[in-house]
Each structure stands twice: as C-alpha cells, then as structure tokens.
Design an enzyme around this catalytic site. Structure first.
Site, PDB file in Angstrom:
ATOM      1  N   GLN A  14     -11.796 100.203   1.111  1.00 12.42           N
ATOM      2  CA  GLN A  14     -12.268 100.529  -0.233  1.00 12.42           C
ATOM      3  C   GLN A  14     -11.202 101.250  -1.055  1.00 12.42           C
ATOM      4  O   GLN A  14     -11.439 101.589  -2.206  1.00 12.42           O
ATOM      5  CB  GLN A  14     -13.512 101.421  -0.128  1.00 12.42           C
ATOM      6  CG  GLN A  14     -14.688 100.757   0.565  1.00 12.42           C
ATOM      7  CD  GLN A  14     -15.806 101.732   0.885  1.00 12.42           C
ATOM      8  OE1 GLN A  14     -15.713 102.940   0.636  1.00 12.42           O
ATOM      9  NE2 GLN A  14     -16.881 101.226   1.466  1.00 12.42           N
ATOM     10  N   GLU A  57     -28.526 107.928  -5.018  1.00  7.58           N
ATOM     11  CA  GLU A  57     -29.151 108.955  -5.857  1.00  7.58           C
ATOM     12  C   GLU A  57     -28.319 109.294  -7.076  1.00  7.58           C
ATOM     13  O   GLU A  57     -27.102 109.134  -7.100  1.00  7.58           O
ATOM     14  CB  GLU A  57     -29.408 110.226  -5.039  1.00  7.58           C
ATOM     15  CG  GLU A  57     -28.167 110.894  -4.496  1.00  7.58           C
ATOM     16  CD  GLU A  57     -28.499 112.070  -3.582  1.00  7.58           C
ATOM     17  OE1 GLU A  57     -29.268 111.874  -2.625  1.00  7.58           O
ATOM     18  OE2 GLU A  57     -27.982 113.176  -3.836  1.00  7.58           O
ATOM     19  N   TYR A  69     -25.866 119.671  -2.893  1.00 15.60           N
ATOM     20  CA  TYR A  69     -26.692 118.484  -3.105  1.00 15.60           C
ATOM     21  C   TYR A  69     -27.048 117.756  -1.809  1.00 15.60           C
ATOM     22  O   TYR A  69     -27.524 116.629  -1.836  1.00 15.60           O
ATOM     23  CB  TYR A  69     -26.040 117.583  -4.164  1.00 15.60           C
ATOM     24  CG  TYR A  69     -26.209 118.248  -5.513  1.00 15.60           C
ATOM     25  CD1 TYR A  69     -27.319 118.007  -6.305  1.00 15.60           C
ATOM     26  CD2 TYR A  69     -25.310 119.227  -5.935  1.00 15.60           C
ATOM     27  CE1 TYR A  69     -27.524 118.688  -7.486  1.00 15.60           C
ATOM     28  CE2 TYR A  69     -25.499 119.915  -7.111  1.00 15.60           C
ATOM     29  CZ  TYR A  69     -26.619 119.640  -7.890  1.00 15.60           C
ATOM     30  OH  TYR A  69     -26.824 120.336  -9.064  1.00 15.60           O
ATOM     31  N   HIS A 121     -14.923 105.515   1.415  1.00 17.13           N
ATOM     32  CA  HIS A 121     -15.545 106.689   0.776  1.00 17.13           C
ATOM     33  C   HIS A 121     -14.523 107.579   0.071  1.00 17.13           C
ATOM     34  O   HIS A 121     -14.423 108.782   0.311  1.00 17.13           O
ATOM     35  CB  HIS A 121     -16.348 107.499   1.806  1.00 17.13           C
ATOM     36  CG  HIS A 121     -17.546 106.784   2.335  1.00 17.13           C
ATOM     37  ND1 HIS A 121     -18.562 107.430   3.009  1.00 17.13           N
ATOM     38  CD2 HIS A 121     -17.895 105.466   2.315  1.00 17.13           C
ATOM     39  CE1 HIS A 121     -19.480 106.545   3.372  1.00 17.13           C
ATOM     40  NE2 HIS A 121     -19.089 105.344   2.961  1.00 17.13           N
TER      41      HIS A 121
END
Length: 376
Positions: free
Chosen positions: A87, A245, A255, A152
């Site tokens: 990624q 989310e 969070y 990520h």
C-alpha cells in the site's frame, strides 16, 4: 473575478473532454459522469491549482502529474523517492494555504528506513514557474519509528483555518502502537507548515509522549477533510473485518484502536487486544459501518452548483466499489446513499472542485479521474 467566472475559467482551462456523459440513478436525480483523464497508475490524490491552471495528481508508484489544458504532462521532477511496496508509495498532495505567494506543494509518501521497514513522511517543495518540477524539496515530518512492511501508512493532509497542518496516519499494522504515545503510529498529528510543533498541542511537555500528537488510537486513516460549516476536522479510518469509522478528533483524546473496535480480524478471530465495541476512557466513533466498505477519500459538499447535494459528505469505497453520500444535519449523519455501484470500480479519492463538481480517482492499474454532477 466573480465565482461563476472563476468556475467557467477552470472548466475552460481543463478542457473537459466533449464525450457523451454516462448517467446513473440516485435519490437526488441522475448522476452524470464525465471522464477527465485516464491511464493513471493507481492514482491516490488530487489537488486543484488556483485560477483554473489545472490539477496535480499523485500516482502511487511515485509520480506527480500535472493535468492542464486537456493534457496529462510528464511526471514532475524533484519528487522524492518513495517506498512503492504494498500500500506504500506516493500518497496525498495538498497546496499551501498561501500557494499564490509561496507556490509550496506538500506530499505525503511511504519512505524506507535502513532496515527495510517504512513509515509515512511529509515534505514540501516549490512548484516551478513552468510547472515541470518541485524545487528545494525538504522533509518536514517523519513517522517514527518506521515499522511498516508495506501496509497501513494512512495518510491525508489537511490545513485548518489557523494554518496548522494535520497529518492522518496509519499504525503500520502494528496494533498496540496506536496506544503508545512515544510512537507516531495510529496518530493524528498537528504541526506548523514548516514542521515545528505548536506549543498548545495536547502532549507538549509530557514525558514519554510525542509532542506532534493531536489524537491517538487510530487504525489506518485514509480520509480527512475540514468541515466547511464548523471548521472542525473530520477523519475516517479502516476497521479490520468490520468497523470502518468516522471521527471528529478532539485534542488528547483516545479513539480506541485496538482496545475498542466494531470489527474482528481478517481470520474471523477476535482482535487479541480488543475489550469490546466501547471501552471506558476511549471515544466512540462518530459514525460506524459494522461491515467495512473500505473507505478512502472524503469531501464535504458546500458548492452552489448542485443544491440537492448541499450538506452532504462524500466518501469513496474500495471494497464496496462505490461513492457513499452521507446526508448531514449539523454534525449528525441522518441518511446514507450508495452511488455509482454500476461502475464497479475502487474509489480512492474524492474532492470538490472549484467549479462545484465532484472529482473522483479510481484505484486501478489504469486509473481514471472522473467528474461527477447532477444531470440537468
């Protein structure tokens, strides 16, 4: 120059191809899709130059391209070498709030370390007068330590109204690090445009905590945008199998990831660190998808061109292969609609253009930039 004149100039300078538009049904009327440019290799982000001078588009393998006058230019010189694996690669692009004076272009990208692992880096360079290169590129931020083997990285770049730069980061698939304040994985970072740390950041002066951190406990943030009505930053992040989310991050808040999540592991087993969907001391998501669309890109719509889209938030979906429209009542999400499922393509980025249209990048080997509007 009046806003309508600026929008007309923008369309004229881009020379949108005169092709028969495809139309797709929606709750607000037919969505008209016009191709703008194709042949992009996994495009990741787009930024609009002022005065209708075109747009800058990043391609994940490490190319920054100018599209103007109906033509896709050769890759710009002066772009840093990127870690183009998995990624990773060249990711977000943003213009300085004072671009008309300083011509600074900000890039986020995956950068390799000495041990072969990588992290997200942000730098800036000055767009040359002939728009063929970035000059004097310098790094202003590095995610430390570098822990990613290819996934990520995040990341999105957003300037707030006070000129701070927010950097939305991933946790490099190292789950516990999102809770570690001495690491920059899984964090939302707030710095000045030159890389300095604002003195009012929540962890400034706290021993064992990185002063760049604004909020923590995030997984893999690939959407961020400033709410045009409130001026507050919204971000979104991928959950694992379930639990994508949206958050409205407040300074110093946790969070939750990986302690609190609505998702499970890709193996269908629970997240080892998870204690439930909600955990004391952590913030619940502002909005959550129990089944992950794999969200990427985010754009609030506040233009006058299509009143039916006013007070909507548009988000791309990679796995569900569509555009998600969320209808807002102040900050509350009151309705969700899926658009362009018929295209069956991964949506990587979505932005509101200065002409009041939406512009979408498709994540493909031969990716496209598409212009979206409501048919008359």
């Amino acid at each position: 120059m009046r806003p309508l004149c600026l929008r007309a100039l923008f369309c004229t300078m881009l020379l949108i191809p005169a092709v028969q538009a495809a139309q797709y049904p929606s709750e607000k009327g037919a969505v008209q899709v016009d191709p703008v440019v194709d042949g992009l290799e996994h495009p990741w982000a787009v930024a609009f130059l002022p005065d209708g001078r075109g747009m800058l588009i990043t391609e994940r393998p490490g190319r920054l391209r100018l599209f103007a006058d109906g033509r896709l230019a050769e890759p710009l010189d002066g772009v840093p070498r990127v870690f183009a694996r998995g990624q990773g690669g060249l990711l977000d692009v943003a213009l300085s709030p004072q671009f008309a004076e300083d011509r600074l272009v900000y890039l986020s990208y995956a950068e390799a370390g000495d041990d072969g692992q990588a992290g997200t880096t942000v730098g800036r360079g000055r767009l040359s007068g002939d728009m063929r290169r970035l000059e004097d590129f310098q790094v202003i931020f590095r995610q430390q330590p570098k822990l990613s083997t290819g996934i990520h990285f995040g990341s999105r770049l957003v300037f707030d109204r006070d000129g701070h730069l927010f950097i939305a980061l991933g946790e490099n698939n190292q789950r516990p690090t999102a809770q570690d304040l001495d690491k920059l994985q899984g964090k939302l970072v707030r710095i000045y445009p030159d890389g300095r740390v604002p003195g009012d950041n929540p962890f400034v002066g706290r021993q064992g905590a990185r002063p760049e951190i604004w909020s923590y406990g995030h997984r893999n943030q690939q959407g961020a945008a400033l709410n045009p009505w409130s001026g507050r930053l919204w971000t979104h992040e991928h959950g694992p199998r379930g639990g994508d989310e949206i958050n409205i991050p407040e300074p110093g808040r946790n969070y939750g990831w990986p302690l609190a999540t609505h998702g499970i592991n890709y193996s269908f087993l629970p997240i080892p660190e998870a204690r439930g969907k909600t955990v004391a001391g952590t913030e619940p998501p502002h909005y959550v998808w129990e089944r992950s669309p794999a969200i990427s890109g985010m754009a609030f719509y506040d233009a006058e061109r299509f009143p039916a889209w006013q007070h909507s938030l548009f988000i791309g979906a990679l796995v569900d292969r569509c555009v998600i429209r969320l209808e807002l009542d102040d900050d509350r999400v009151v309705h969700e609609e899926r658009l362009l499922e018929e295209l069956d393509t991964r949506i990587r980025d979505i932005r509101q253009g200065p002409d009041g249209y939406l512009y979408v990048l498709t994540d493909e080997t031969s990716g496209k930039l598409l212009r979206l509007g409501l048919a008359p």
